[in-house]
Design a protein around this motif. Structure first.
Motif, PDB file in Angstrom:
ATOM      1  N   TYR A 416       0.738  -1.587  -0.910  1.00  0.00           N
ATOM      2  CA  TYR A 416       0.130  -0.411  -0.242  1.00  0.00           C
ATOM      3  C   TYR A 416       0.285   1.350   0.202  1.00  0.00           C
ATOM      4  CZ  TYR A 416      -4.217   2.895   1.273  1.00  0.00           C
ATOM      5  OH  TYR A 416      -5.065   3.678   1.705  1.00  0.00           O
ATOM      6  N   LYS A 417       2.379   1.304   0.968  1.00  0.00           N
ATOM      7  CA  LYS A 417       2.906   2.489   0.815  1.00  0.00           C
ATOM      8  C   LYS A 417       3.541   2.836  -0.857  1.00  0.00           C
ATOM      9  CE  LYS A 417       7.035   3.785   3.301  1.00  0.00           C
ATOM     10  NZ  LYS A 417       7.637   3.559   4.401  1.00  0.00           N
ATOM     11  N   MET A 418       4.013   1.431  -1.489  1.00  0.00           N
ATOM     12  CA  MET A 418       4.521   2.060  -1.986  1.00  0.00           C
ATOM     13  C   MET A 418       3.514   2.425  -3.032  1.00  0.00           C
ATOM     14  SD  MET A 418       5.468  -1.679  -5.083  1.00  0.00           S
ATOM     15  CE  MET A 418       3.926  -2.292  -4.510  1.00  0.00           C
ATOM     16  N   LEU A 419       2.380   2.258  -3.104  1.00  0.00           N
ATOM     17  CA  LEU A 419       1.372   2.896  -4.073  1.00  0.00           C
ATOM     18  C   LEU A 419       1.031   4.808  -4.316  1.00  0.00           C
ATOM     19  CD1 LEU A 419      -1.559   0.261  -3.878  1.00  0.00           C
ATOM     20  CD2 LEU A 419       0.213   0.338  -5.678  1.00  0.00           C
ATOM     21  N   PHE A 420       1.698   5.412  -2.981  1.00  0.00           N
ATOM     22  CA  PHE A 420       1.864   6.291  -3.109  1.00  0.00           C
ATOM     23  C   PHE A 420       3.150   7.548  -3.010  1.00  0.00           C
ATOM     24  CE2 PHE A 420      -1.649   4.566  -1.249  1.00  0.00           C
ATOM     25  CZ  PHE A 420      -2.975   6.270  -1.281  1.00  0.00           C
ATOM     26  N   SER A 421       4.223   6.467  -3.618  1.00  0.00           N
ATOM     27  CA  SER A 421       5.241   6.839  -4.218  1.00  0.00           C
ATOM     28  C   SER A 421       6.050   6.577  -4.387  1.00  0.00           C
ATOM     29  CB  SER A 421       6.318   6.789  -2.651  1.00  0.00           C
ATOM     30  OG  SER A 421       7.372   7.370  -2.580  1.00  0.00           O
ATOM     31  N   GLU A 422       7.066   6.827  -5.631  1.00  0.00           N
ATOM     32  CA  GLU A 422       7.567   6.565  -6.866  1.00  0.00           C
ATOM     33  C   GLU A 422       8.874   5.482  -6.639  1.00  0.00           C
ATOM     34  OE1 GLU A 422       6.733   6.465 -10.410  1.00  0.00           O
ATOM     35  OE2 GLU A 422       5.700   8.108 -10.341  1.00  0.00           O
ATOM     36  N   GLN A 423       9.035   6.186  -5.220  1.00  0.00           N
ATOM     37  CA  GLN A 423      10.360   5.110  -4.691  1.00  0.00           C
ATOM     38  C   GLN A 423       9.730   3.408  -4.610  1.00  0.00           C
ATOM     39  OE1 GLN A 423      11.595   6.822  -1.227  1.00  0.00           O
ATOM     40  NE2 GLN A 423      13.515   5.246  -1.209  1.00  0.00           N
ATOM     41  N   GLY A 424      10.558   2.628  -5.042  1.00  0.00           N
ATOM     42  CA  GLY A 424      10.771   1.309  -4.974  1.00  0.00           C
ATOM     43  C   GLY A 424       9.201   0.984  -5.741  1.00  0.00           C
ATOM     44  N   ARG A 425       8.956   1.801  -6.686  1.00  0.00           N
ATOM     45  CA  ARG A 425       7.724   0.964  -7.142  1.00  0.00           C
ATOM     46  C   ARG A 425       8.121  -0.511  -8.388  1.00  0.00           C
ATOM     47  NH1 ARG A 425       2.515   3.080  -7.088  1.00  0.00           N
ATOM     48  NH2 ARG A 425       2.431   3.360  -9.641  1.00  0.00           N
ATOM     49  N   PRO A 426       7.641  -1.282  -8.556  1.00  0.00           N
ATOM     50  CA  PRO A 426       7.466  -2.420  -9.859  1.00  0.00           C
ATOM     51  C   PRO A 426       8.216  -1.269 -11.158  1.00  0.00           C
ATOM     52  CG  PRO A 426       6.489  -2.657  -8.427  1.00  0.00           C
ATOM     53  CD  PRO A 426       6.923  -1.874  -7.583  1.00  0.00           C
ATOM     54  N   ALA A 446       2.166   9.567   2.174  1.00  0.00           N
ATOM     55  CA  ALA A 446       3.199   9.438   1.728  1.00  0.00           C
ATOM     56  C   ALA A 446       3.938   9.904   3.209  1.00  0.00           C
ATOM     57  CB  ALA A 446       4.192   9.605   0.815  1.00  0.00           C
ATOM     58  N   LYS A 447       3.691  10.967   3.751  1.00  0.00           N
ATOM     59  CA  LYS A 447       3.873  11.362   5.026  1.00  0.00           C
ATOM     60  C   LYS A 447       3.987  10.555   6.094  1.00  0.00           C
ATOM     61  CE  LYS A 447       4.586  15.969   7.659  1.00  0.00           C
ATOM     62  NZ  LYS A 447       4.562  17.029   7.042  1.00  0.00           N
ATOM     63  N   LEU A 448       2.487  10.266   6.391  1.00  0.00           N
ATOM     64  CA  LEU A 448       1.946  10.028   7.339  1.00  0.00           C
ATOM     65  C   LEU A 448       2.552   8.633   7.195  1.00  0.00           C
ATOM     66  CD1 LEU A 448       0.288   9.609   9.753  1.00  0.00           C
ATOM     67  CD2 LEU A 448      -1.890   8.590   8.054  1.00  0.00           C
ATOM     68  N   PHE A 449       2.757   7.697   6.273  1.00  0.00           N
ATOM     69  CA  PHE A 449       3.721   6.332   6.195  1.00  0.00           C
ATOM     70  C   PHE A 449       4.640   6.105   6.703  1.00  0.00           C
ATOM     71  CE2 PHE A 449      -0.104   5.763   2.876  1.00  0.00           C
ATOM     72  CZ  PHE A 449      -0.985   5.638   3.297  1.00  0.00           C
ATOM     73  N   LYS A 450       5.612   6.993   5.717  1.00  0.00           N
ATOM     74  CA  LYS A 450       7.034   6.788   6.984  1.00  0.00           C
ATOM     75  C   LYS A 450       7.054   7.030   8.020  1.00  0.00           C
ATOM     76  CE  LYS A 450       9.455   9.882   3.499  1.00  0.00           C
ATOM     77  NZ  LYS A 450       9.877  11.706   3.299  1.00  0.00           N
ATOM     78  N   LYS A 451       5.621   7.430   8.959  1.00  0.00           N
ATOM     79  CA  LYS A 451       6.045   6.816  10.379  1.00  0.00           C
ATOM     80  C   LYS A 451       5.174   5.334  10.348  1.00  0.00           C
ATOM     81  CE  LYS A 451       4.011  11.196  11.637  1.00  0.00           C
ATOM     82  NZ  LYS A 451       3.505  11.943  11.686  1.00  0.00           N
ATOM     83  N   LYS A 452       5.099   4.836   9.623  1.00  0.00           N
ATOM     84  CA  LYS A 452       4.005   3.318   9.403  1.00  0.00           C
ATOM     85  C   LYS A 452       3.273   4.121  10.681  1.00  0.00           C
ATOM     86  CE  LYS A 452       5.031  -1.570   9.738  1.00  0.00           C
ATOM     87  NZ  LYS A 452       6.073  -2.330  10.929  1.00  0.00           N
ATOM     88  N   GLU A 453       1.883   5.124  10.145  1.00  0.00           N
ATOM     89  CA  GLU A 453       0.279   5.223  10.470  1.00  0.00           C
ATOM     90  C   GLU A 453      -0.555   5.503   9.589  1.00  0.00           C
ATOM     91  OE1 GLU A 453       1.830   8.167  14.671  1.00  0.00           O
ATOM     92  OE2 GLU A 453       1.324   8.965  12.768  1.00  0.00           O
ATOM     93  N   VAL A 454      -1.712   5.440   9.761  1.00  0.00           N
ATOM     94  CA  VAL A 454      -2.289   5.612   9.029  1.00  0.00           C
ATOM     95  C   VAL A 454      -3.968   6.029   9.603  1.00  0.00           C
ATOM     96  CG1 VAL A 454      -1.457   3.745   7.793  1.00  0.00           C
ATOM     97  CG2 VAL A 454      -3.238   2.820   9.585  1.00  0.00           C
TER      98      VAL A 454
END
Length: 720
Positions: A416-426, A446-454
């Motif tokens: 899910y996190k991958m979908l909100f950022s270009e970084q690490g997307r296959p 993307a900002k929130l997910f960096k803290k592993k929060e949703v």
């Protein structure tokens, strides 16, 4: 008491004594029988029956029954008196039913019959049974003492003149800190919902005070009785808006003899399924923004995070992402464990896409990797020289680890996190997919997910991805799901719950007029009904409000009409009380006025009082002031898990689902409650929490939502 009433009372007194004696006799015998703990399966089964009988009789001791229906079945000459109670009781000597369980088919007559000389009927396992009703009688029994006998129908008079008298008597009772059962006062329209077919997505639009929550709980008890061979209590679940509400309703099912039904919030359940891989960001920030006072109040927008991520459109977006991801979710090269050995990529793809296609992606990956390891072992078994075999085994293990770096294991959150950022997307997920997410949502997520929060709106998508990656274990499936305050659920939440529910068996209930969380909920029930086939859904409306007096309901309806374009208005039961009081003062007089209101209400016949502020911050301030003034009150916050009764201070949005003898609504001014959709719904929710007394305090100009014609206006000056 006239002669006829006295005769009826004496008749019921004699019957009560006979029934109570039989119950006492059976219960004493069962309690004297030692509980069996041995290994014999037959005795174990008998012990289960005995334990159920002990439980039923224990509940029937103090209140054996609450109703009587005299019924003459077509083809029979005798008129049989049928006594209806919470649990069935049989005369052990004759086998005759002394008390009929309220959930039994024949008991439905007690609720559905509304008068008239025409035959009445009910659906039995043997087909439709028809006959004549001669009398319908309500009884109040407390601790084996007969307190009240009310005939609500008598065929000789063909009259239901006092039909509502018993209902009004029960509605006039004060409330404590728990919701109670309504088996003695279930109305015909409520009974139809309770007894509706199991494999149906039932949607109930019920106005404030229509008893929809209680009806849903009684429906659970009925389903367990009617379909006892098909469903289990531990596989049924109630989703409530918050933990405090769960505590408030916790007494109903035990009163009905039902235990082990799961009760949770959607948030707690999802976090548990995800094994707490993520944590929820502080929801109070969203609530503070949504319920803010002043010009910063937000507007409902389909691009808002809650509406967007809760939509079926977003689910379809995830489907597209998962489909593309699955198509390339294998390494892109042959596996070479050592020189001269090769496992072709075509074989790996065959294992993944063909042989294991019925498994979810993560399980397929796991099975294919296990298959690769077995293939390696088979290749190694062809080598006899032990030193070389050991060397190749070590090399193969290293190369497999390297090979699998191109086949990473994803969790629901990492995907899910991958979908909100270009970084690490296959590469299989092209950039244009990201463009389908509104830019503001991308950045914030993307900002929130960096803290592993949703956020709350991320939970349904996360759970959906989890099910697509890992599947659903059989012990995670529900036999029936109740969603309370469903207007605050999103379509995505219901859709993902559907995948966890057998036979689409739902009871979905709420009130669009109380949809105060429109930033995440629905605006129309079609948003849910469209998720199911037409033949799989049922829709009911409960328009009668049994909670509040006529004066309170009429006042609350006026609030809705001034702020909502097409309001769903409540029809009050004819129970009159005091007019709504509007107390106007200045800023200095606000606190003394609240203290005076509390003192006056406590002198009357009230047990629970709610002091309701617009926001949580204002509630905290008011609670502090009341505490300093020596008033013992409970502050209720979003994190509260227990409702204690007495005097409560809380924000208006947390009152939803609760009810109090008296409500004092604070700061009902033009500043705090404008003539807007959300403010009208908030104020409506606050007003309809009151059973008997509703007082409004305004230090300033009155809200334009208030119709002063329906209230007593009292203006006071602050003390000098």
């Amino acid at each position: 008491m006239d002669t006829e009433t006295q005769s009826a009372y004496q008749e019921e007194l004699q019957r009560l004594e006979q029934t109570s004696n039989e119950i006492d006799k059976q219960l004493k015998r069962l309690q004297a029988t030692p509980v069996y703990y041995g290994p014999d399966l037959t005795e174990q089964a008998l012990e289960v029956v005995r334990e159920q009988a002990r439980d039923n009789l224990g509940k029937a001791v103090e209140e054996p029954y609450f109703g009587r229906l005299d019924f003459q079945e077509t083809g029979h000459s005798a008129v049989a008196p049928l006594y209806i109670g919470k649990a069935g009781v049989e005369d052990e000597r004759t086998g005759q039913l002394l008390v009929i369980d309220w959930r039994a088919p024949v008991a439905s007559l007690f609720y559905s019959f509304t008068g008239g000389l025409d035959p009445a009927s009910y659906e039995s396992p043997d087909g439709m049974i028809e006959g004549l009703v001669y009398m319908k009688r309500n009884l109040v029994i407390r601790k084996q003492i007969l307190q009240r006998v009310v005939d609500t129908y008598n065929r000789e008079e063909d009259s239901l003149a006092v039909g509502d008298e018993f209902l009004l008597y029960r509605l006039g009772e004060n409330k404590d800190n728990k919701l109670r059962d309504i088996v003695s006062t279930i109305q015909a329209e409520q009974d139809r919902i309770i007894r509706a077919a199991k494999n149906t997505a039932l949607i109930i639009q019920g106005v404030a005070g229509s008893g929809k929550t209680t009806v849903a709980l009684h429906r659970l008890a009925f389903l367990l009785y009617q379909y006892r061979e098909q469903i289990r209590a531990e596989r049924m679940v109630i989703f409530a808006p918050n933990s405090m509400f769960l505590d408030y309703i916790s007494g109903v099912l035990p009163e009905l003899g039902v235990g082990n039904i799961q009760q949770s919030t959607f948030t707690d359940w999802v976090l548990d399924v995800l094994e707490n891989e993520v944590k929820l960001a502080d929801p109070s920030l969203t609530l503070q923004t949504w319920f803010a006072v002043g010009p910063k109040r937000p507007v409902i927008d389909e691009t808002a995070p809650g509406r967007f991520k809760g939509s079926i459109t977003f689910k379809q977006y995830l489907d597209d992402c998962l489909k593309l991801f699955e198509e390339s979710y294998v390494p892109t090269a042959d596996f070479l464990p050592w020189e001269g050995a090769k496992l072709p990529l075509a074989m790996i793809r065959e294992w993944f896409f063909v042989e294991n296609k019925h498994y979810p992606m993560a399980k397929r990956r796991e099975r294919v990797i296990a298959r690769i390891k077995r293939w390696m072992e088979m290749q190694l078994d062809k080598i006899w020289e032990q030193t070389r075999k050991k060397e190749l085994k070590k090399k193969a293990a290293q190369r497999l680890r390297t090979y699998l770096t191109g086949w990473p294991e994803y969790t629901s959150f990492t995907f899910y996190k991958m979908l909100f950022s270009e970084q690490g997307r296959p590469a299989s997920l092209p950039p244009e997919l990201l463009a389908r997410i509104p830019e503001g949502i991308q950045a914030a997520s993307a900002k929130l997910f960096k803290k592993k929060e949703v956020q709350l709106e991320d939970l349904a998508p996360l759970l959906y991805i989890h099910t697509r990656l890992n599947g659903i274990a059989s012990d995670q499936m529900f036999d029936h799901v109740v969603i309370d305050e469903a207007q605050d659920f999103s379509p995505f939440q219901v859709a993902v719950l559907d995948s966890y529910t057998r036979n689409r068996s739902f009871t979905i209930l709420g009130d669009l007029s109380q949809g105060i969380h429109a930033y995440q909920g629905i605006l129309d029930w079609k948003e849910f009904s469209s998720l199911f086939r037409e033949e799989e859904t049922g829709y009911f409306e409960l328009e009668r409000s049994y909670r509040s007096t006529m004066e309170i309901i009429q006042f609350a309806n006026q609030v809705l009409q001034r702020g909502v374009e097409h309001p769903l208005l409540a029809v009050p039961v004819f129970r009159s009380g005091n007019k709504v009081r509007v107390l106007q003062t200045d800023a200095k007089g606000r606190l003394p006025l609240v203290q005076q209101a509390i003192a006056t209400l406590q002198q009357g016949n009230v047990s629970t009082i709610a002091i309701v502020a617009r926001t949580e911050k204002l509630a905290e301030e008011l609670h502090g002031q009341l505490t300093a003034a020596g008033i013992d009150a409970n502050l209720i916050t979003a994190k509260q898990r227990v409702y204690r009764g007495g005097i409560s201070v809380l924000p208006v949005y947390l009152t939803k689902g609760l009810e109090f003898d008296a409500v004092v609504l604070m700061d009902i001014t033009a500043q705090h409650y404008e003539a807007t959709l959300i403010d009208a719904k908030l104020l409506y929710v606050g007003c309809t929490r009151a059973l008997h007394e509703l007082w409004l305090v305004a230090a300033g100009e009155l809200s334009p939502l208030i119709n002063t014609d329906d209230a007593d206006i009292v203006t006071t000056e602050s003390p000098q």
